[in-house]
Structure formats: structure tokens, C-alpha cells
Design a protein around this motif. Structure first.
Motif, PDB file in Angstrom:
ATOM      1  N   MET A   1      -1.884  -7.767  11.525  1.00 15.22           N
ATOM      2  CA  MET A   1      -1.629  -8.112  10.128  1.00 15.22           C
ATOM      3  C   MET A   1      -1.885  -6.940   9.209  1.00 15.22           C
ATOM      4  SD  MET A   1      -4.761 -10.509   8.762  1.00 15.22           S
ATOM      5  CE  MET A   1      -4.740 -10.096   7.012  1.00 15.22           C
ATOM      6  N   CYS A   2      -1.490  -7.078   8.006  1.00 15.60           N
ATOM      7  CA  CYS A   2      -1.603  -6.007   7.021  1.00 15.60           C
ATOM      8  C   CYS A   2      -2.904  -6.155   6.237  1.00 15.60           C
ATOM      9  CB  CYS A   2      -0.411  -6.080   6.081  1.00 15.60           C
ATOM     10  SG  CYS A   2      -0.518  -4.924   4.726  1.00 15.60           S
ATOM     11  N   HIS A   3      -3.559  -5.029   5.949  1.00 21.37           N
ATOM     12  CA  HIS A   3      -4.801  -5.081   5.193  1.00 21.37           C
ATOM     13  C   HIS A   3      -4.663  -4.452   3.814  1.00 21.37           C
ATOM     14  CE1 HIS A   3      -6.991  -6.650   8.619  1.00 21.37           C
ATOM     15  NE2 HIS A   3      -6.372  -5.760   9.362  1.00 21.37           N
ATOM     16  N   ALA A   4      -3.482  -4.367   3.339  1.00 30.07           N
ATOM     17  CA  ALA A   4      -3.240  -3.769   2.028  1.00 30.07           C
ATOM     18  C   ALA A   4      -3.961  -4.549   0.937  1.00 30.07           C
ATOM     19  CB  ALA A   4      -1.752  -3.733   1.732  1.00 30.07           C
ATOM     20  N   VAL A   5      -4.323  -3.837  -0.099  1.00 31.23           N
ATOM     21  CA  VAL A   5      -4.999  -4.476  -1.223  1.00 31.23           C
ATOM     22  C   VAL A   5      -3.980  -5.169  -2.130  1.00 31.23           C
ATOM     23  CG1 VAL A   5      -6.667  -4.112  -3.081  1.00 31.23           C
ATOM     24  CG2 VAL A   5      -6.646  -2.600  -1.096  1.00 31.23           C
TER      25      VAL A   5
ATOM     26  N   VAL B   1       2.761 -11.606   0.161  1.00 34.35           N
ATOM     27  CA  VAL B   1       3.681 -10.542   0.549  1.00 34.35           C
ATOM     28  C   VAL B   1       3.062  -9.190   0.210  1.00 34.35           C
ATOM     29  CG1 VAL B   1       5.987  -9.553   0.201  1.00 34.35           C
ATOM     30  CG2 VAL B   1       5.662 -12.033   0.105  1.00 34.35           C
ATOM     31  N   CYS B   2       3.128  -8.249   1.183  1.00 33.18           N
ATOM     32  CA  CYS B   2       2.671  -6.880   0.923  1.00 33.18           C
ATOM     33  C   CYS B   2       3.827  -6.073   0.343  1.00 33.18           C
ATOM     34  CB  CYS B   2       2.176  -6.237   2.206  1.00 33.18           C
ATOM     35  SG  CYS B   2       1.813  -4.478   2.018  1.00 33.18           S
ATOM     36  N   GLN B   3       3.552  -5.372  -0.742  1.00 34.57           N
ATOM     37  CA  GLN B   3       4.597  -4.609  -1.412  1.00 34.57           C
ATOM     38  C   GLN B   3       5.006  -3.371  -0.621  1.00 34.57           C
ATOM     39  OE1 GLN B   3       6.121  -5.721  -4.441  1.00 34.57           O
ATOM     40  NE2 GLN B   3       5.043  -7.454  -3.541  1.00 34.57           N
ATOM     41  N   SER B   4       4.122  -2.848   0.220  1.00 38.90           N
ATOM     42  CA  SER B   4       4.438  -1.583   0.882  1.00 38.90           C
ATOM     43  C   SER B   4       5.063  -1.754   2.261  1.00 38.90           C
ATOM     44  CB  SER B   4       3.195  -0.698   0.957  1.00 38.90           C
ATOM     45  OG  SER B   4       2.080  -1.450   1.366  1.00 38.90           O
ATOM     46  N   CYS B   5       4.699  -2.796   3.015  1.00 39.95           N
ATOM     47  CA  CYS B   5       5.259  -2.907   4.373  1.00 39.95           C
ATOM     48  C   CYS B   5       6.022  -4.205   4.600  1.00 39.95           C
ATOM     49  CB  CYS B   5       4.145  -2.764   5.412  1.00 39.95           C
ATOM     50  SG  CYS B   5       3.076  -4.206   5.517  1.00 39.95           S
ATOM     51  N   ALA B   6       6.142  -5.035   3.579  1.00 37.33           N
ATOM     52  CA  ALA B   6       6.907  -6.279   3.664  1.00 37.33           C
ATOM     53  C   ALA B   6       6.260  -7.307   4.583  1.00 37.33           C
ATOM     54  CB  ALA B   6       8.352  -6.032   4.099  1.00 37.33           C
ATOM     55  N   TRP B   7       5.005  -7.066   5.004  1.00 38.77           N
ATOM     56  CA  TRP B   7       4.263  -8.080   5.744  1.00 38.77           C
ATOM     57  C   TRP B   7       4.121  -9.310   4.874  1.00 38.77           C
ATOM     58  CZ3 TRP B   7      -0.330 -10.425   4.361  1.00 38.77           C
ATOM     59  CH2 TRP B   7      -0.980 -11.175   5.359  1.00 38.77           C
ATOM     60  N   ASN B   8       4.237 -10.479   5.462  1.00 44.12           N
ATOM     61  CA  ASN B   8       4.036 -11.690   4.665  1.00 44.12           C
ATOM     62  C   ASN B   8       3.557 -12.827   5.554  1.00 44.12           C
ATOM     63  OD1 ASN B   8       6.481 -13.653   5.347  1.00 44.12           O
ATOM     64  ND2 ASN B   8       7.253 -11.550   5.288  1.00 44.12           N
TER      65      ASN B   8
HETATM   66 ZN   LIG Z   1       1.271  -3.852   4.155  1.00 48.18          ZN
END
Ligand SMILES: [Zn+2]
Length: 72
Positions: free
Chosen positions: A1-5, A48-55
Motif C-alpha cells: 500500500m501507499c504511505h503518502a501523506v 486516493v493518492c495524488q502521486s501514485c494513484a493508489w486508492n
Molecule cells: Zn502514493
């Protein structure tokens, strides 16, 4: 999964009664507004992550005033 802020919450609405809004993205204030107009529909809140499109699906809930749709 994505850990973006920077995760954005996106709300999708689904329902037989909502017509052209079925499956569409709703503005933050829109579900509450729609709940006064439609008897029942479901809201899916997706992160939704803005940088990698993870959702992923954060939660879903049912809204509406509870009356059957007119004309049935
Ligand atoms: Zn991401």
C-alpha cells in the motif's frame, strides 16, 4: 500500500434513484444535499493518492430520506 501523506478523499454515489448521478463523484457537501432529495442511495468514500494513484475503499454508508421514490 501507499504511505503518502497527501491522500484525498473521493466520494462516489450509487443508487437506482439518483439518475445521472449514479456512479459519479460527489462534492463534499453533495451527499447531505442529495439525502433531502432521494429516498436511498449509497456513498462510497475512497482514499486516493495524488502521486501514485493508489486508492482503497475507506468506508461506505447509506443516505436518503427513506421514502419510496415517487411514481411507483
Ligand atoms: Zn502514493
Amino acid at each position: 500500500m501507499c504511505h503518502a501523506v497527501r491522500l484525498t478523499l473521493v466520494r462516489y454515489v450509487y443508487g437506482d434513484e439518483v439518475g445521472r448521478l449514479d456512479g459519479r463523484v460527489a462534492a463534499p457537501a453533495e451527499p447531505a444535499e442529495m439525502a433531502r432529495r432521494y429516498g436511498e442511495f449509497r456513498v462510497y468514500v475512497v482514499e486516493v493518492c495524488q502521486s501514485c494513484a493508489w486508492n482503497h475503499l475507506s468506508r461506505s454508508y447509506v443516505l436518503g430520506h427513506g421514502d419510496p421514490p415517487p411514481g411507483r
